[in-house]
Design a protein around this motif. Structure first.
Motif, short mmCIF file in Angstrom:
data_model
loop_
_atom_site.label_atom_id
_atom_site.label_comp_id
_atom_site.label_asym_id
_atom_site.label_seq_id
_atom_site.Cartn_x
_atom_site.Cartn_y
_atom_site.Cartn_z
N ARG A 349 0.82 -1.21 0.00
CA ARG A 349 0.00 0.00 0.00
C ARG A 349 0.86 1.26 0.00
NH1 ARG A 349 -0.64 2.24 5.30
NH2 ARG A 349 0.14 0.87 6.95
N ASN A 350 0.34 2.28 -0.66
CA ASN A 350 1.02 3.58 -0.69
C ASN A 350 0.02 4.65 -1.06
OD1 ASN A 350 3.10 5.45 -0.52
ND2 ASN A 350 3.66 5.22 -2.67
N ASN A 351 -0.09 5.68 -0.23
CA ASN A 351 -0.97 6.81 -0.52
C ASN A 351 -0.11 7.95 -1.05
OD1 ASN A 351 -2.77 8.99 -0.53
ND2 ASN A 351 -3.88 8.22 1.26
N ILE A 352 -0.29 8.29 -2.32
CA ILE A 352 0.56 9.29 -2.96
C ILE A 352 -0.07 10.69 -2.94
CG2 ILE A 352 1.70 7.55 -4.36
CD1 ILE A 352 0.02 8.42 -6.74
N GLY A 353 -1.22 10.83 -2.27
CA GLY A 353 -1.80 12.15 -2.05
C GLY A 353 -2.48 12.75 -3.26
N GLU A 354 -2.48 14.07 -3.31
CA GLU A 354 -3.22 14.80 -4.35
C GLU A 354 -2.33 15.08 -5.56
OE1 GLU A 354 -4.80 18.38 -2.69
OE2 GLU A 354 -5.61 17.37 -0.91
N LYS A 355 -2.94 15.00 -6.73
CA LYS A 355 -2.30 15.40 -7.97
C LYS A 355 -3.19 16.46 -8.63
CE LYS A 355 0.83 12.12 -7.55
NZ LYS A 355 2.26 12.39 -7.27
N ASN A 356 -2.57 17.37 -9.38
CA ASN A 356 -3.32 18.53 -9.86
C ASN A 356 -3.91 18.35 -11.25
OD1 ASN A 356 -1.04 18.68 -11.44
ND2 ASN A 356 -0.70 20.88 -11.12
N THR A 357 -3.94 17.14 -11.74
CA THR A 357 -4.57 16.90 -13.03
C THR A 357 -4.91 15.43 -13.20
OG1 THR A 357 -4.28 16.97 -15.45
CG2 THR A 357 -2.30 16.68 -14.12
N PHE A 358 -6.02 15.16 -13.90
CA PHE A 358 -6.36 13.79 -14.24
C PHE A 358 -5.33 13.18 -15.20
CE2 PHE A 358 -11.30 14.56 -14.02
CZ PHE A 358 -11.17 14.98 -12.71
N SER A 359 -4.61 14.02 -15.94
CA SER A 359 -3.77 13.52 -17.02
C SER A 359 -2.52 12.80 -16.54
CB SER A 359 -3.40 14.64 -18.00
OG SER A 359 -2.46 15.53 -17.44
N VAL A 360 -2.28 12.77 -15.22
CA VAL A 360 -1.19 11.91 -14.73
C VAL A 360 -1.47 10.45 -15.09
CG1 VAL A 360 -0.52 13.46 -12.85
CG2 VAL A 360 -2.21 11.65 -12.42
N ILE A 361 -2.72 10.12 -15.33
CA ILE A 361 -3.05 8.75 -15.75
C ILE A 361 -2.49 8.49 -17.15
CG2 ILE A 361 -4.96 7.22 -16.37
CD1 ILE A 361 -6.53 8.42 -14.05
N ALA A 362 -2.70 9.43 -18.08
CA ALA A 362 -2.14 9.26 -19.42
C ALA A 362 -0.61 9.21 -19.37
CB ALA A 362 -2.60 10.40 -20.33
N ALA A 363 -0.02 10.06 -18.53
CA ALA A 363 1.43 10.07 -18.39
C ALA A 363 1.94 8.73 -17.88
CB ALA A 363 1.85 11.20 -17.44
N SER A 364 1.25 8.15 -16.92
CA SER A 364 1.68 6.90 -16.30
C SER A 364 1.50 5.72 -17.23
CB SER A 364 0.92 6.69 -15.00
OG SER A 364 1.11 7.77 -14.12
#
Length: 387
Positions: A349-364
């Motif tokens: 498990r790992n909680n990576i907190g808040e990200k400022n855009t949905f597009s981190v999904i496309a990046a990942s």
């Protein structure tokens, strides 16, 4: 070859976004507020995947889970399914689609009538179930089609299947789409229904006619790099079919999840992209938290089946596209964070907190497939901790 599954659970918000006050949604929390109405939720797979660590959800643990979790704020201006899905796929919308809370201008309706040959009744902001119950008999008697909109940029055309057949309704919507392009309207939606007065029922033959994405998306990027892509549900409605090797229409979330499990088991694609629409369409917009919970239970059971067959090298990502809080007294979308859940076998498990855009999904996902990141935001793959 390793595969990636991306599941968008339509409307599954997890708390007011940083700019929620501008939308009047500062108290919204779709998942959390459903649990406040229902009490402790029995969702063992959601629990295992760490949704309780993203926001407070009665019945879900915040510490005992096996996934990488966080929450995403939307960078785009809009608050609708098209904008949300586009941003998930890496395309930030700098300009909102036009909305028409008081109905569409006479000029727009007249142009659509001219190109389709049909007149319209309604033309106001309404719930789809309410407007077909209120105007269904007049529609059947007059052969005029029912036109309505919502808090989204949608030009919705409802018709009884005995008044015009499905093929004709789709043709009407295709012609309306051409007109709506000139007014920056996000989607034209065919809304067929059946039944008798006082018992009308919408069918699963709904079809969305969206604007073609005006830039590169994850789908186009993967397709151009020779990765095989599959869209399940309304993905082709939101992105078009050009960059999908196959698109499968579904009739609700159970059918969609059955289709996902079957096609993933066959192993013919690299990227599986599915939208699960029932929580939004059937329960969120209708202010039905009890129904929302029943929909969550369907997803939970099928996610368990998917986890059981997931290959060691494959990546599962779950998220939402906006909120639709069924407890907030409104029938429109709510401006919320959406969940980020990434799961692989043999991780901790790992909680990576808040990200400022949905597009981190496309990046990942680009990173997962070994491609350079051309999208806004950084990959979170390095934050997935293996045992």
């Amino acid at each position: 070859m390793k595969k990636c599954i991306l599941i968008v659970i339509d409307s599954l918000g997890v708390g007011a976004a940083p700019d929620a006050i501008a939308f009047g949604d500062e108290e919204s929390n779709t998942f959390g507020n459903v649990s406040k109405v229902i009490g402790n939720l029995n969702l063992p797979t959601f629990n295992k995947l760490g949704f309780g660590a993203i926001t407070e959800i009665n019945g879900l643990d915040s510490l005992q889970y096996t996934a990488t979790v966080g929450k995403l704020a939307e960078k785009s201006k809009g608050n609708d399914s098209t904008t949300g899905h586009w941003e998930i796929a890496g395309l930030i919308s700098e300009k909102e689609f036009n909305i028409f809370p008081d109905g569409f201008p006479e000029e727009v309706v007249d142009r659509v009538s001219k190109v389709t040959g049909y007149e319209f009744i309604g033309n106001f902001h309404a719930s789809g179930t309410e407007i077909i119950n209120n105007l269904g008999e007049e529609h059947i008697a007059s052969n005029k089609l029912i036109l309505y909109t919502s808090g989204d940029s949608v030009f919705q055309i409802a018709a009884h299947e005995e008044v015009i057949n499905l093929k004709t309704l789709y043709e009407v919507c295709e012609r309306a789409r051409v007109v709506c392009n000139d007014y920056n309207i996000g989607r034209v939606i065919a809304r067929p229904f059946k039944g008798k007065p006082n018992n009308f029922e919408r069918t699963y033959d709904r079809k969305d006619f969206g604007i073609t994405p005006p830039g590169e998306t994850l789908l186009s990027y993967l397709y151009k790099n020779k990765f095989k892509t599959l869209g399940i549900g309304k993905i082709s409605d939101l992105f078009g079919e050009k960059y999908l090797d196959e698109s499968i229409h579904t009739e609700g979330d159970q059918d969609g999840l059955n289709t996902l499990i079957r096609t993933y088991s066959e192993g013919l694609y690299d990227f599986y992209f599915i939208n699960l629409v029932d929580l939004d369409m059937l329960y969120g917009h209708r202010e039905d938290p009890e129904g929302y919970y029943e929909g969550l239970k369907i997803i939970d059971k099928n996610l368990e089946k998917l986890l059981n067959i997931l290959n060691d090298d494959d990546l599962l990502i779950l998220t939402g596209d906006h909120g639709t809080d069924p407890t907030d007294g409104k029938t429109d979308h709510s401006r919320e964070y959406v969940p980020l859940v990434a799961y692989k076998k043999n991780i901790v498990r790992n909680n990576i907190g808040e990200k400022n855009t949905f597009s981190v999904i496309a990046a990942s996902i680009s990173d997962f497939f070994g491609l350079d990141n051309i999208f806004y935001g950084d990959s979170f793959l390095k934050e997935i901790k293996e045992k």
